[in-house]
Structures are given as C-alpha cells and as structure tokens.
Design a protein around this motif. Structure first.
Motif, PDB file in Angstrom:
ATOM      1  N   MET A 166       0.839  -1.201   0.000  1.00 33.90           N
ATOM      2  CA  MET A 166       0.000   0.000   0.000  1.00 33.90           C
ATOM      3  C   MET A 166       0.871   1.247   0.000  1.00 33.90           C
ATOM      4  O   MET A 166       1.771   1.388   0.794  1.00 33.90           O
ATOM      5  CB  MET A 166      -0.910  -0.014   1.235  1.00 33.90           C
ATOM      6  N   SER A 167       0.596   2.166  -0.913  1.00 33.58           N
ATOM      7  CA  SER A 167       1.352   3.407  -1.004  1.00 33.58           C
ATOM      8  C   SER A 167       1.126   4.258   0.238  1.00 33.58           C
ATOM      9  O   SER A 167       0.049   4.263   0.829  1.00 33.58           O
ATOM     10  CB  SER A 167       0.903   4.183  -2.253  1.00 33.58           C
ATOM     11  N   THR A 168       2.145   5.022   0.645  1.00 34.03           N
ATOM     12  CA  THR A 168       1.998   5.904   1.802  1.00 34.03           C
ATOM     13  C   THR A 168       0.989   7.005   1.527  1.00 34.03           C
ATOM     14  O   THR A 168       0.458   7.602   2.459  1.00 34.03           O
ATOM     15  CB  THR A 168       3.362   6.531   2.159  1.00 34.03           C
ATOM     16  N   HIS A 169       0.709   7.289   0.248  1.00 36.09           N
ATOM     17  CA  HIS A 169      -0.252   8.342  -0.094  1.00 36.09           C
ATOM     18  C   HIS A 169      -1.615   7.764  -0.468  1.00 36.09           C
ATOM     19  O   HIS A 169      -2.492   8.478  -0.910  1.00 36.09           O
ATOM     20  CB  HIS A 169       0.280   9.175  -1.269  1.00 36.09           C
ATOM     21  N   SER A 170      -1.791   6.465  -0.287  1.00 36.85           N
ATOM     22  CA  SER A 170      -3.013   5.821  -0.725  1.00 36.85           C
ATOM     23  C   SER A 170      -4.116   5.964   0.321  1.00 36.85           C
ATOM     24  O   SER A 170      -3.891   5.745   1.513  1.00 36.85           O
ATOM     25  CB  SER A 170      -2.742   4.338  -1.005  1.00 36.85           C
ATOM     26  N   PHE A 171      -5.299   6.324  -0.132  1.00 33.32           N
ATOM     27  CA  PHE A 171      -6.481   6.398   0.730  1.00 33.32           C
ATOM     28  C   PHE A 171      -7.311   5.130   0.547  1.00 33.32           C
ATOM     29  O   PHE A 171      -7.782   4.533   1.516  1.00 33.32           O
ATOM     30  CB  PHE A 171      -7.275   7.646   0.371  1.00 33.32           C
ATOM     31  N   ILE A 172      -7.486   4.719  -0.721  1.00 34.85           N
ATOM     32  CA  ILE A 172      -8.106   3.433  -1.042  1.00 34.85           C
ATOM     33  C   ILE A 172      -7.027   2.561  -1.665  1.00 34.85           C
ATOM     34  O   ILE A 172      -6.262   3.028  -2.516  1.00 34.85           O
ATOM     35  CB  ILE A 172      -9.264   3.606  -2.040  1.00 34.85           C
ATOM     36  N   SER A 173      -6.968   1.307  -1.249  1.00 32.49           N
ATOM     37  CA  SER A 173      -5.937   0.421  -1.777  1.00 32.49           C
ATOM     38  C   SER A 173      -6.515  -0.954  -2.097  1.00 32.49           C
ATOM     39  O   SER A 173      -7.132  -1.586  -1.239  1.00 32.49           O
ATOM     40  CB  SER A 173      -4.804   0.278  -0.754  1.00 32.49           C
ATOM     41  N   PHE A 174      -6.335  -1.389  -3.352  1.00 33.70           N
ATOM     42  CA  PHE A 174      -6.584  -2.773  -3.759  1.00 33.70           C
ATOM     43  C   PHE A 174      -5.208  -3.429  -3.914  1.00 33.70           C
ATOM     44  O   PHE A 174      -4.366  -2.923  -4.668  1.00 33.70           O
ATOM     45  CB  PHE A 174      -7.302  -2.838  -5.102  1.00 33.70           C
ATOM     46  N   ALA A 175      -4.978  -4.534  -3.218  1.00 29.64           N
ATOM     47  CA  ALA A 175      -3.682  -5.219  -3.299  1.00 29.64           C
ATOM     48  C   ALA A 175      -3.912  -6.697  -3.611  1.00 29.64           C
ATOM     49  O   ALA A 175      -4.450  -7.435  -2.778  1.00 29.64           O
ATOM     50  CB  ALA A 175      -2.909  -5.065  -1.995  1.00 29.64           C
ATOM     51  N   ASP A 178      -4.235   2.005  -6.273  1.00 32.88           N
ATOM     52  CA  ASP A 178      -4.264   2.946  -5.160  1.00 32.88           C
ATOM     53  C   ASP A 178      -4.971   4.223  -5.592  1.00 32.88           C
ATOM     54  O   ASP A 178      -4.762   4.711  -6.707  1.00 32.88           O
ATOM     55  CB  ASP A 178      -2.845   3.294  -4.692  1.00 32.88           C
ATOM     56  N   VAL A 179      -5.803   4.750  -4.716  1.00 35.83           N
ATOM     57  CA  VAL A 179      -6.519   6.004  -4.963  1.00 35.83           C
ATOM     58  C   VAL A 179      -6.173   6.963  -3.835  1.00 35.83           C
ATOM     59  O   VAL A 179      -6.314   6.621  -2.651  1.00 35.83           O
ATOM     60  CB  VAL A 179      -8.046   5.774  -5.026  1.00 35.83           C
ATOM     61  N   ALA A 180      -5.727   8.154  -4.185  1.00 34.12           N
ATOM     62  CA  ALA A 180      -5.360   9.144  -3.172  1.00 34.12           C
ATOM     63  C   ALA A 180      -6.601   9.857  -2.637  1.00 34.12           C
ATOM     64  O   ALA A 180      -7.645   9.903  -3.291  1.00 34.12           O
ATOM     65  CB  ALA A 180      -4.396  10.166  -3.773  1.00 34.12           C
ATOM     66  N   LYS A 181      -6.489  10.397  -1.449  1.00 31.47           N
ATOM     67  CA  LYS A 181      -7.605  11.152  -0.852  1.00 31.47           C
ATOM     68  C   LYS A 181      -7.904  12.372  -1.723  1.00 31.47           C
ATOM     69  O   LYS A 181      -7.000  13.103  -2.132  1.00 31.47           O
ATOM     70  CB  LYS A 181      -7.244  11.589   0.569  1.00 31.47           C
ATOM     71  N   GLY A 182      -9.170  12.570  -2.025  1.00 33.06           N
ATOM     72  CA  GLY A 182      -9.582  13.701  -2.851  1.00 33.06           C
ATOM     73  C   GLY A 182      -9.449  13.479  -4.338  1.00 33.06           C
ATOM     74  O   GLY A 182      -9.750  14.370  -5.130  1.00 33.06           O
ATOM     75  N   GLU A 183      -9.036  12.291  -4.744  1.00 30.46           N
ATOM     76  CA  GLU A 183      -8.831  12.001  -6.165  1.00 30.46           C
ATOM     77  C   GLU A 183     -10.133  11.524  -6.809  1.00 30.46           C
ATOM     78  O   GLU A 183     -10.985  10.910  -6.178  1.00 30.46           O
ATOM     79  CB  GLU A 183      -7.750  10.930  -6.320  1.00 30.46           C
ATOM     80  N   PHE A 184     -10.284  11.807  -8.097  1.00 31.74           N
ATOM     81  CA  PHE A 184     -11.415  11.314  -8.897  1.00 31.74           C
ATOM     82  C   PHE A 184     -10.841  10.286  -9.872  1.00 31.74           C
ATOM     83  O   PHE A 184     -10.135  10.635 -10.810  1.00 31.74           O
ATOM     84  CB  PHE A 184     -12.063  12.474  -9.669  1.00 31.74           C
ATOM     85  N   VAL A 185     -11.141   9.015  -9.622  1.00 31.83           N
ATOM     86  CA  VAL A 185     -10.627   7.930 -10.458  1.00 31.83           C
ATOM     87  C   VAL A 185     -11.789   7.220 -11.140  1.00 31.83           C
ATOM     88  O   VAL A 185     -12.751   6.806 -10.483  1.00 31.83           O
ATOM     89  CB  VAL A 185      -9.811   6.911  -9.629  1.00 31.83           C
ATOM     90  N   SER A 186     -11.709   7.100 -12.454  1.00 30.12           N
ATOM     91  CA  SER A 186     -12.722   6.364 -13.212  1.00 30.12           C
ATOM     92  C   SER A 186     -12.212   4.977 -13.565  1.00 30.12           C
ATOM     93  O   SER A 186     -11.038   4.810 -13.916  1.00 30.12           O
ATOM     94  CB  SER A 186     -13.095   7.114 -14.494  1.00 30.12           C
TER      95      SER A 186
END
Length: 385
Positions: A1-10, A29-37
C-alpha cells in the motif's frame, strides 16, 4: 500500500466458480480527494471492482483497505461510503426529503440534525424547492441529483458511482458531468466512478484505470492515456485510433520503424515488447494526420508520408472526416483524417490520389500480442475472504 493511498486494492481477485476470474490480480491505489474512473467494456470487471469496494461483493483473494483499515469484515453501511447507481434507486413512496434523509436515519442521526443535513445536501445539488415531491414527479436529471444528494448527505469519506449518467440524454449528461465535477472540487470528495463512456472518463477524471478481461491494462491521467497508450487495447479503446498493422523493421529505446503491407515505412515512438520481424500496430489519432502535397511532406525530416486514395468525405460540423485507402491505387488499409472546418483547409476530391502526413512523435508503434495472460483461479487461501 502506497503511503499516499487512501483506497488500496492489493492482489485482489474475484471468482464465482473457482475457475474463471471476473477480476484478477488487481492492484490500484486512490489518493484522498482524487477522482478515479474505472473504464472498460461490459464484462471487463470494473463494476465488480466497485461492488467489492462498496461491500456488495466479497473479494476471493487480496486486500481492500480504506484509510489503512481492511474492509473485509465490514458490511456496506459501516464502510463510510456513499453510492450512486444508474437507476437512481430512490424509494417511490417517500418524498425527496425522506429519500435523502434515509442514510441518516439508518445511522441513528437525530431528527433536527437530519433536517439540517438534508437541506444542505439538496442545496448542494440545487433542488431545495423539490423537497416535498415524490420521485415520480421529477425528471430523470432531477432524480439523479437527488440520488447524488442522498450519497453525500452523511458526509462519507468516499463516493462510488456506477454508470450514474447512463440513462440521461446527451445534453443532460454533460450538464450532470460538470455538476459532479463541481461537487468533487468544492467538497474535496474522493470519487471512484464506473463508466464505459471514454469521453466521460477523460472529461471528469484525475486518473482513469482501463479494464479489459478482469485486469487493469493501464492506469494514468487522461492525457497520458490518450497520448501514450501502453498497448493496442488502450489505444483502440480510449479515443478514436487509426490502428494500422505492419511488421517491425527495427527499434531502440525511443523509436521504431514499421513496414506497412503496401511497402510504406513508418517511424514512430517505440512501445513496450516490440520485436523485429513481428507484427505491430501503429497508433495514430485522426486529428494528428493531415492531407498534404507529397513534395511538401517529403521535405520534412521528422514526418511520415503515405500515399492514399480518398474513399469518402463526411461533414461533421466542426470538422470533416476524410476516409482514405492507403496506397496509390487505394488497395491498402483504411485511414481516417480529421480536417478542421475552417476557410483555410481545402478538401481533396472524392476518388482522388493524395498524400497523408504526420509527425514521427505523433504516433506510437505498439505490440499487438495479447497483453492479458490468464489461467485457472488459484486455490482459495484459508482466512482470505
């Protein structure tokens, strides 16, 4: 898990029968405040990935974490996640105010606090005047705004959206895209958004994960996906692409040359996994090529030039689509060129021979071999849900 990750699939995989994967080896990994499609065709695994994050499906293998904590043992209503569905999923017998208040009531929020939060949520989506109506009295766009307000009312840490605009007409869909983008920006939301609409994903997202056959083919910014696809699937799925096939003549770390069936030799940026003598695909966006005189094009050292014959001219308002066949006699592959609709562009005539030119760095040569290797699902591991 990345240190900057808010949501993590591993290492997340999902199989229903122990043999076939719906999702396989997912790392994201999805960062906090990020919009990922999550973008991909039907059956590619994007919705299953979203449902595992929401808690409506469980992962066969791997870990899903939110803010560092595993979600495996938490039911959906304890995950601090808001959800917006394509079909709105509003309760028809409840008013709009009651629909939006529902997530608060199941969480035991007091009536006064509920009223204040519902008012605030409806103001966010600009529908406070419709609080007393029922869903059947609202348009599709208004119902989707209510569904959005309901997902935001309990101030979740993450909002998930599953094809939320798929049922709307084009103009309303575009309006709602900007509405969701505004709320994402103003509220600092973390959004995971499922769509099969590439234009929607490119317009709205900070990053896009392109799915095919249960795996992520590439996760990158919209610009990077469009300009620098990792493989043939991404190049063909994201945006319009002239996918010309040929044989690799030579390549180094930066550049490759490709011989097309008619004998034309093309130079372009070098993709991964190319081998001399093997088949590869030239990825070229229609707006990057232009109709040119052969003499003028040949004088540019950094330009590819091919001869072609004009097969069809299509008027599209802001541009013309010129459909061509490669080769002087027009017996080769199809090629499309977009010509801007301005007074300064003369169109070739139907059936005429012409030259098509584009810069070396405006195209990329990609391996056409399958990028997804699959086998039977691995045995279930004790203790992994």
């Amino acid at each position: 898990m990345s240190t900057h990750s808010f949501i993590s699939f591993a290492g997340v995989s999902k199989t229903y029968d122990g043999v076939h994967y719906v999702v396989e080896g997912l790392d994201l990994d999805v960062a906090k405040g990020e919009f990922v499609s999550l973008l991909g065709p039907s059956g590619s695994g994007k919705t299953t990935t979203l449902m595992m994050l929401a808690g409506f499906e469980s992962a066969t293998q791997g870990e899903i974490r939110l803010n560092g904590k595993r979600l495996d043992d938490k039911p959906p209503h304890q995950r601090d996640i808001g959800m917006v569905f394509q079909n709105y999923a509003l309760f028809p017998h409840l008013t709009i105010e009651q629909n939006v208040a529902f997530p608060l009531s199941v969480r035991g929020i007091g009536k006064a606090e509920q009223k204040a939060r519902v008012k605030r949520a409806l103001e966010m989506v600009e529908l406070p005047q419709l609080a007393s109506r029922r869903p059947s009295q609202l348009s599709g766009g208004q119902q989707q705004r209510v569904a959005l307000a309901r997902a935001l009312v309990f101030e979740p840490s993450v909002v998930l959206m599953d094809e939320p605009l798929g049922a709307l007409d084009k103009r309303l869909r575009e309006t709602m895209q900007y509405e969701i983008m505004r709320l994402h920006r103003e509220l600092g939301l973390t959004v995971v958004y499922v769509t099969h609409d590439q234009a929607e994903a490119l317009t709205m997202s900070d990053r896009v994960a392109v799915f095919s056959d249960g795996r992520i083919q590439q996760a990158a910014t919209p610009t990077e996906l469009y300009e620098n696809a990792h493989n043939a699937f991404v190049a063909n799925f994201v945006g319009e692409n002239n996918g010309l096939t040929g044989r690799v003549l030579e390549q180094d770390t930066s550049w490759a040359t490709l011989e097309l069936p008619g004998g034309a030799v093309i130079r372009g940026r070098c993709g991964r996994g190319l081998r001399n003598g093997e088949e590869a695909m030239l990825a070229l966006r229609p707006e990057r090529a232009h109709i040119a005189s052969a003499d003028a094009a040949q004088n540019a050292a950094d330009t590819n030039v091919v001869s072609a014959r004009v097969e069809e001219l299509v008027y599209c308002g802001d541009h013309h689509r010129v459909h061509l066949k490669l080769g002087e006699l027009g017996h080769g592959d199809n090629l499309i060129v977009k010509v801007p609709n301005t007074q300064h562009h003369d169109l070739p005539s139907l059936g005429s021979a012409t030259a098509v030119a584009w810069r070396h760095d405006d195209c990329k040569i990609l391996a056409t071999a399958a990028t997804v290797t699959r086998g039977p699902a691995q045995p279930f591991t004790a203790g992994v849900h």
